[in-house]
Every structure is written in C-alpha cells, then in structure tokens.
Design a protein around this motif. Structure first.
Motif, mmCIF file in Angstrom:
data_model
loop_
_atom_site.group_PDB
_atom_site.id
_atom_site.type_symbol
_atom_site.label_atom_id
_atom_site.label_comp_id
_atom_site.label_asym_id
_atom_site.label_seq_id
_atom_site.Cartn_x
_atom_site.Cartn_y
_atom_site.Cartn_z
ATOM 1 N N LEU A 9 -11.471 18.404 40.479
ATOM 2 C CA LEU A 9 -11.128 19.451 41.429
ATOM 3 C C LEU A 9 -10.922 20.786 40.701
ATOM 4 O O LEU A 9 -10.877 20.838 39.476
ATOM 5 C CB LEU A 9 -9.878 19.063 42.219
ATOM 6 C CG LEU A 9 -10.053 17.812 43.097
ATOM 7 C CD1 LEU A 9 -8.728 17.434 43.736
ATOM 8 C CD2 LEU A 9 -11.116 18.025 44.161
ATOM 9 N N GLU A 10 -10.779 21.869 41.456
ATOM 10 C CA GLU A 10 -10.790 23.233 40.898
ATOM 11 C C GLU A 10 -9.735 23.491 39.821
ATOM 12 O O GLU A 10 -10.053 24.031 38.762
ATOM 13 C CB GLU A 10 -10.636 24.249 42.033
ATOM 14 C CG GLU A 10 -10.664 25.698 41.590
ATOM 15 C CD GLU A 10 -11.952 26.103 40.883
ATOM 16 O OE1 GLU A 10 -11.868 26.888 39.925
ATOM 17 O OE2 GLU A 10 -13.036 25.634 41.269
ATOM 18 N N LYS A 11 -8.502 23.093 40.056
ATOM 19 C CA LYS A 11 -7.425 23.401 39.105
ATOM 20 C C LYS A 11 -7.694 22.758 37.744
ATOM 21 O O LYS A 11 -7.550 23.386 36.699
ATOM 22 C CB LYS A 11 -6.092 22.918 39.677
ATOM 23 C CG LYS A 11 -4.894 23.380 38.876
ATOM 24 C CD LYS A 11 -3.602 22.955 39.545
ATOM 25 C CE LYS A 11 -2.399 23.370 38.728
ATOM 26 N NZ LYS A 11 -1.147 22.911 39.316
ATOM 27 N N GLN A 12 -8.093 21.500 37.780
ATOM 28 C CA GLN A 12 -8.374 20.778 36.542
ATOM 29 C C GLN A 12 -9.618 21.343 35.848
ATOM 30 O O GLN A 12 -9.651 21.489 34.627
ATOM 31 C CB GLN A 12 -8.576 19.293 36.854
ATOM 32 C CG GLN A 12 -8.564 18.412 35.628
ATOM 33 C CD GLN A 12 -8.639 16.940 35.986
ATOM 34 O OE1 GLN A 12 -9.137 16.576 37.042
ATOM 35 N NE2 GLN A 12 -8.161 16.096 35.102
ATOM 36 N N PHE A 13 -10.631 21.698 36.648
ATOM 37 C CA PHE A 13 -11.874 22.258 36.101
ATOM 38 C C PHE A 13 -11.585 23.577 35.392
ATOM 39 O O PHE A 13 -12.103 23.841 34.308
ATOM 40 C CB PHE A 13 -12.897 22.454 37.230
ATOM 41 C CG PHE A 13 -14.287 22.725 36.735
ATOM 42 C CD1 PHE A 13 -15.111 21.682 36.345
ATOM 43 C CD2 PHE A 13 -14.773 24.014 36.663
ATOM 44 C CE1 PHE A 13 -16.399 21.922 35.887
ATOM 45 C CE2 PHE A 13 -16.058 24.272 36.214
ATOM 46 C CZ PHE A 13 -16.871 23.218 35.824
ATOM 47 N N ARG A 14 -10.734 24.396 36.004
ATOM 48 C CA ARG A 14 -10.349 25.670 35.397
ATOM 49 C C ARG A 14 -9.627 25.437 34.068
ATOM 50 O O ARG A 14 -9.821 26.157 33.089
ATOM 51 C CB ARG A 14 -9.456 26.461 36.367
ATOM 52 C CG ARG A 14 -8.994 27.808 35.836
ATOM 53 C CD ARG A 14 -10.160 28.749 35.689
ATOM 54 N NE ARG A 14 -9.853 29.856 34.814
ATOM 55 C CZ ARG A 14 -10.230 31.102 35.038
ATOM 56 N NH1 ARG A 14 -10.935 31.398 36.110
ATOM 57 N NH2 ARG A 14 -9.937 32.049 34.194
ATOM 58 N N GLY A 15 -8.807 24.400 34.030
ATOM 59 C CA GLY A 15 -8.114 24.033 32.790
ATOM 60 C C GLY A 15 -9.095 23.654 31.688
ATOM 61 O O GLY A 15 -8.920 24.031 30.521
ATOM 62 N N TYR A 16 -10.147 22.906 32.062
ATOM 63 C CA TYR A 16 -11.180 22.538 31.086
ATOM 64 C C TYR A 16 -11.907 23.782 30.571
ATOM 65 O O TYR A 16 -12.237 23.878 29.400
ATOM 66 C CB TYR A 16 -12.196 21.580 31.707
ATOM 67 C CG TYR A 16 -11.674 20.177 31.926
ATOM 68 C CD1 TYR A 16 -10.804 19.573 31.022
ATOM 69 C CD2 TYR A 16 -12.053 19.442 33.041
ATOM 70 C CE1 TYR A 16 -10.332 18.292 31.222
ATOM 71 C CE2 TYR A 16 -11.590 18.151 33.243
ATOM 72 C CZ TYR A 16 -10.731 17.580 32.334
ATOM 73 O OH TYR A 16 -10.271 16.306 32.526
ATOM 74 N N TYR A 17 -12.143 24.736 31.484
ATOM 75 C CA TYR A 17 -12.817 25.979 31.072
ATOM 76 C C TYR A 17 -11.945 26.745 30.069
ATOM 77 O O TYR A 17 -12.445 27.206 29.041
ATOM 78 C CB TYR A 17 -13.124 26.855 32.294
ATOM 79 C CG TYR A 17 -13.629 28.224 31.910
ATOM 80 C CD1 TYR A 17 -14.931 28.402 31.456
ATOM 81 C CD2 TYR A 17 -12.786 29.340 31.957
ATOM 82 C CE1 TYR A 17 -15.393 29.654 31.068
ATOM 83 C CE2 TYR A 17 -13.239 30.590 31.573
ATOM 84 C CZ TYR A 17 -14.535 30.742 31.136
ATOM 85 O OH TYR A 17 -14.993 31.975 30.735
#
Length: 197
Positions: free
Chosen positions: A59-67
């Motif tokens: 999901l978006e929050k986790q994806f942003r963290g990976y970025y």
C-alpha cells in the motif's frame, strides 16, 4: 488492516499486466478498451507506481517508505527500489515456488509456516539478506497448499539470485537482486520522477 479487494484480472487489464506475472494462469475474454486520449507524463508515472504496488501487494504508506529507503542507498534509486521490493520475504517465498501467488505467499508467511535461518518469521515485509536460508517449517511440510504450489510452479524458473532445494523445501538467497535479474516490466525511473516532484 487495509486490503485491496479489486478483482485481480480486472486490475491486470487496467494496468496492462500479464496475469502470469501475478501467478495466475488465466486470460480474460474481454477486449481491452481503446484509450481515447494520449496518456500524460504524470499518467504514465502514476501507472508505473500503481503497477509496482499491485504486483508486490504494497500500500501507499509502505511503498513511500521503500522509496525513502532506496534514496539513502548508494546507486540508482529506481534499481534500489526494485531490489528492496524483490527481497521482501513474501516475494522470495513466491519466487522459490512455495506458493502459487504473492498473496498466497503472504498468507503462508503470516501463518508462521516459513523460517529464515531456522527461526520462524511471520512478517511478509521482512527483508532477506544475501546468505539467508528460507525454508518451510518442518511441521508444515505436508500442507496441501504448499505441495500444490510446488507441483504448479515446477515449470517456473527460479531467478538466478536464488537457489532452491525442492526435496528439503528450502532456498538460499545467493545475493540481493540487481535490476537486470528482475523480470518485471516496470520502469522504476518513472516512479522516481513521480516522487521527486
């Protein structure tokens, strides 16, 4: 916990993904709609991000963290992002053939059926490292879903950065994946451009 409940084939059609990438050997009989207008630069960037999020089930929050994590690592940010996503434990379980789809792999990990270096790990987002041994816990080796997955994924090639021993139901992470070892058609540079605006 938030869950994406969009039908897989419908989402694959929207994003232009082959369902086999998701571990589903099915084809939709519907004809894709013709797009009326040309896709904007932002639209292309957004599509690549949605494609990556959908394939890996993030999901978006986790994806942003990976970025953000990929930004801090030396090298090309897009390649780092793909390497981080690919080295998630649920993805590694799928790539080794212990599950038919990434969603099934996530559930297998969540239920505590997977061990990393002999210790039970039930976190699908756990990041594997080079040298880690991922195996099915001895108690769960006779589970029907795992046996069915092994039969169905026999013909699938295991990526070169992994080594699998089917008889012992374990695999070894030889190295962290590089971008050329990841066979997904995702233009990670477009994702980087989207987030760097």
């Amino acid at each position: 916990m938030a869950v994406d409940r969009t039908p897989v084939l419908k989402r694959c059609r929207q994003l232009g993904i082959d369902p086999i990438v998701m571990g589903i050997n099915k084809e939709s009989k519907r004809e894709p709609r013709r797009r009326r207008r040309q896709e904007s630069e932002y639209g292309a960037q957004l599509r690549e991000k949605q494609k990556a999020k959908f394939i890996y089930g993030v999901l978006e929050k986790q994806f942003r963290g990976y970025y953000d994590k990929a930004l801090k690592i030396e090298g090309i940010t897009g390649d780092n992002l793909m390497s981080i996503l690919e080295s998630r434990l649920d993805n590694v379980v799928f790539r080794l053939g212990f599950a038919r789809t990434r969603k099934e792999a996530r559930q297998t990990v969540r239920h505590g059926h997977i061990q990393v270096n002999g210790k039970r790990v039930d976190i699908p987002s756990y990041q594997v490292k080079a040298g880690d041994v991922v195996s099915v816990a001895p108690k769960f080796r006779d589970l029907l879903p795992i046996k069915e997955a092994l039969i169905r994924t026999e013909s699938m090639a295991v990526p070169s950065w992994l080594e699998v021993d089917i008889e012992k139901l374990r695999g070894t992470v030889l190295q962290l994946p590089t971008r050329d070892q990841i066979d997904l058609e995702i233009d990670a540079q477009l994702i980087v451009e989207l987030y760097s605006k």
